[in-house]
Design an enzyme around this catalytic site. Structure first.
Site, PDB file in Angstrom:
ATOM      1  N   CYS A 326      22.251   1.354   5.294  1.00 53.88           N
ATOM      2  CA  CYS A 326      22.682   1.708   6.645  1.00 53.88           C
ATOM      3  C   CYS A 326      23.452   0.546   7.282  1.00 53.88           C
ATOM      4  O   CYS A 326      24.548   0.219   6.834  1.00 53.88           O
ATOM      5  CB  CYS A 326      21.473   2.124   7.488  1.00 53.88           C
ATOM      6  SG  CYS A 326      21.915   3.084   8.951  1.00 53.88           S
ATOM      7  N   HIS A 424      18.265   6.297   4.163  1.00 52.93           N
ATOM      8  CA  HIS A 424      16.978   5.612   4.260  1.00 52.93           C
ATOM      9  C   HIS A 424      15.976   6.297   3.338  1.00 52.93           C
ATOM     10  O   HIS A 424      16.070   7.499   3.067  1.00 52.93           O
ATOM     11  CB  HIS A 424      16.459   5.646   5.694  1.00 52.93           C
ATOM     12  CG  HIS A 424      17.271   4.830   6.647  1.00 52.93           C
ATOM     13  ND1 HIS A 424      17.286   3.456   6.635  1.00 52.93           N
ATOM     14  CD2 HIS A 424      18.111   5.214   7.646  1.00 52.93           C
ATOM     15  CE1 HIS A 424      18.092   3.013   7.585  1.00 52.93           C
ATOM     16  NE2 HIS A 424      18.610   4.061   8.207  1.00 52.93           N
TER      17      HIS A 424
END
Length: 473
Positions: A326, A424
Site C-alpha cells: 500500500c 493488505h
C-alpha cells in the site's frame, strides 16, 4: 428486546477486546447467534469487508470468533489518527473525511446517539446476543459528556456490563474500585474480572473480599497470564515482535498503519526486526526488507530521507528482496501526485524510484475485500488468495509486470526481487509468504482459529459463567 453484555475496562489494553472475543466464541458455541459491537474505536488497524465497508480489525476478529459475517454495524464509528490534531472519521463503514478533534466531538454530539442506537437495533434484530466492547477507560471523567463508547451504550437499554482490569499494570484493586466509583451508571456493572494473573490467584483472596465489600460487585474471574498470540487491536499490541530476527526487517516510520499485515509473523513465530532511525544498520544484515502501509506517505518518505533510510534502500535494491505494501508500495515508485491535497500541501512528492510507477491521490477512498490470482509467470501454480484494499492513492502509470490479477485486471508490480502491492493481508497467503521470505511456515488461518478457541477456553474456564449467563439468557 435487546440482549447485550458490555465489556468495560479500567484502561486501554486491559483485556476488553480479548474478553469480548472469548464471550463471542463461548456463546456462539452454545448455539446462539452472536454479534460483536464497539460503538467507537480509535485504531489504525482496520479491514475492508465484502461490501467495501471499513471496520476495526478487533471487531472483525470478534465476528470470526462468533461465526458471524463482519458488518459495518459492529463498529459504527472508527477513528484513524493522522497526527497534527486531526483524524480520519469512518462512519458506518465509510470515510467522511478528516476532522480536528473539536469538529469530531461536535459531530458525535449531533449524530452519535441515532447512529449507535440504529446499529444496536439492527444487530439485535439479526442476532440473539450482542457482546459490546467499551473503549479505553470507563471512567474518563474529563470527557463524560462525549464518551459514547462506554456506559453510554449500556445505558441505552439498561443492559448489564462487566469490568475488567489488568493486574500487570499494577494497582488492580485501586483501578477497579476507582473506576466503579468514578464512572457514570456504575449500577449497570454487575461483575468484575482480573486479567493477566501470574502465579497463584489465591493470594488475591483477601483483596478480592475487601473489593467486593467496598464496591458491592462480585469478582467472577481471575484470568491467568497467557502467551497465546492473537491479531492485535492497534499499534499498542505491536510494540515488540514475538521473536527478534535480523533476516527480515520492517521499516517502522512514524505514520505506519495496518500493523495487522504482520499478524502472520506473530502467530506463526516468524521473527523480524523493526527498523527506524536508531537501527538503520540492521538493513545491511537482513535478506528481506518490507515497507508497510502509511497514513501519510509524504511525511514518512521525508522521515526516511532525513535519517538516511531512503538512500540505504536505494543502495540495497539490487541485493535485497524489497516488498512494499500500500503506502510502502507507493513509496517505491517514482512520484506521488496529490493535486487535491488529500494528504499534504505538496502537489508532487518524489519517491524512491525503485519501481517505474506513478501514484495519484484522489479524495475518493478505495476500500473492499478482493480475491486475487498471482501472476503465473512469476509465481507458477495458479496461486489464489484473499485480501483487502484501503487506500486513497491509485497507480496511474505502471511500467512493471503485475504481481497479481483481480478480476482479470493487473495489480501490483514486480521488478526482479522488488515487489509492490495495494493488497493488505498478502502475507496470509502461505504459498506467497514462503516464496517471498524463503521459509516454510504454518497455516495462518488455522493457527488463528486454534488460538481464538484456546484463548476463549482460558478466559471462560476461569470465570463463573453461570452468573454471567444469568444476566443474558
Amino acid at each position: 428486546m435487546v440482549k447485550m453484555i458490555q465489556v468495560l475496562g479500567t484502561s486501554s489494553d486491559s483485556g476488553k477486546s480479548t474478553l469480548a472475543m472469548s464471550l463471542c466464541y463461548y456463546f456462539s458455541r452454545k448455539g446462539y447467534r452472536v454479534a460483536p459491537f464497539k460503538a467507537v474505536n480509535m485504531s489504525l488497524n482496520s479491514i475492508s469487508l465484502k461490501d467495501s465497508s471499513e471496520i476495526s480489525r478487533a471487531q472483525w476478529l470478534q465476528a470470526i470468533a462468533a461465526g458471524a459475517e463482519p458488518s459495518k454495524y459492529m463498529n459504527p464509528f472508527l477513528i484513524k489518527p493522522e497526527g497534527m490534531g486531526k483524524s480520519q472519521i469512518v462512519v458506518e463503514g465509510k470515510s467522511i473525511g478528516s476532522m480536528k478533534i473539536e469538529e469530531y466531538y461536535s459531530y458525535l454530539k449531533n449524530n452519535a446517539e441515532a447512529i449507535i442506537k440504529g446499529a444496536i437495533d439492527r444487530l439485535s434484530g439479526e442476532y440473539d446476543i450482542i457482546i459490546s466492547e467499551g473503549a479505553g477507560s470507563a471512567a474518563e471523567i474529563n470527557m463524560q459528556d462525549r464518551d459514547f463508547a462506554n456506559s453510554y451504550v449500556s445505558s441505552m437499554y439498561g443492559t448489564p456490563a462487566i469490568l475488567i482490569s489488568d493486574i500487570e499494570k499494577g494497582g488492580v484493586f485501586a483501578s477497579l474500585y476507582g473506576t466503579v466509583k468514578l464512572m457514570p451508571d456504575s449500577n449497570l456493572v454487575k461483575y468484575l474480572v482480573i486479567n493477566r494473573m501470574r502465579g497463584n490467584s489465591d493470594m488475591l483472596s483477601p483483596g478480592i473480599l475487601k473489593l467486593e465489600e467496598l464496591t458491592g460487585k462480585k469478582v467472577i474471574g481471575v484470568i491467568p497470564y497467557s502467551g497465546i498470540s492473537l491479531p492485535g487491536e492497534d499499534s499498542l499490541n505491536y510494540n515488540k515482535p514475538a521473536i527478534q530476527n535480523h533476516r527480515i526487517c520492517i521499516i517502522k516510520y512514524p505514520h505506519m498503519e495496518v500493523y495487522s499485515d504482520f499478524d502472520p509473523f506473530y502467530l506463526l513465530n516468524i521473527g523480524f526486526t523493526f527498523v527506524d532511525k536508531d537501527n538503520i544498520d540492521a538493513l545491511d544484515r537482513c535478506d528481506v526488507i518490507i515497507l508497510p502501509g502509511s497514513k501519510l506517505v509524504g511525511e514518512d518518505l521525508h522521515y526516511m530521507e532525513k535519517y538516511g533510510i531512503a538512500s540505504k534502500l536505494i543502495s540495497l535494491q539490487a541485493t535485497k528482496t524489497i516488498i512494499g505494501i500500500c503506502g510502502g508500495y507507493q513509496m517505491l515508485g517514482k512520484r506521488v501526485i496529490d493535486n487535491d491535497n488529500v494528504e499534504s500541501g505538496e502537489r508532487e512528492i518524489k519517491c524512491l524510484e525503485i519501481l517505474d510507477i506513478d501514484t495519484e491521490f484522489k479524495n475518493k477512498k478505495i476500500t473492499g475485500a478482493v480475491n486475487y490470482t498471482l501472476n503465473d509467470k512469476i509465481f507458477p501454480g495458479g496461486i489464489h488468495g484473499e485480501g483487502y484494499e484501503i487506500h486513497y492513492g491509485s497507480i496511474v502509470r505502471n511500467m512493471e509486470p503485475p504481481l497479481a490479477y483481480i478480476d482479470g485486471k493487473p495489480e501490483g508490480s514486480v521488478r526482479g526481487n522488488i515487489y509492490g502491492t495495494n493488497i493488505h493481508g498478502i502475507f496470509e497467503n502461505r504459498a506467497l509468504l514462503n516464496r517471498l521470505l524463503n521459509i516454510e511456515s504454518g497455516d495462518y488461518r488455522k493457527t488463528m482459529i486454534k488460538n481464538i478457541a484456546a484463548t476463549s477456553k482460558l478466559f471462560t474456564g476461569n470465570m463463573n459463567m453461570e452468573l454471567l449467563e444469568d444476566l443474558i439468557l
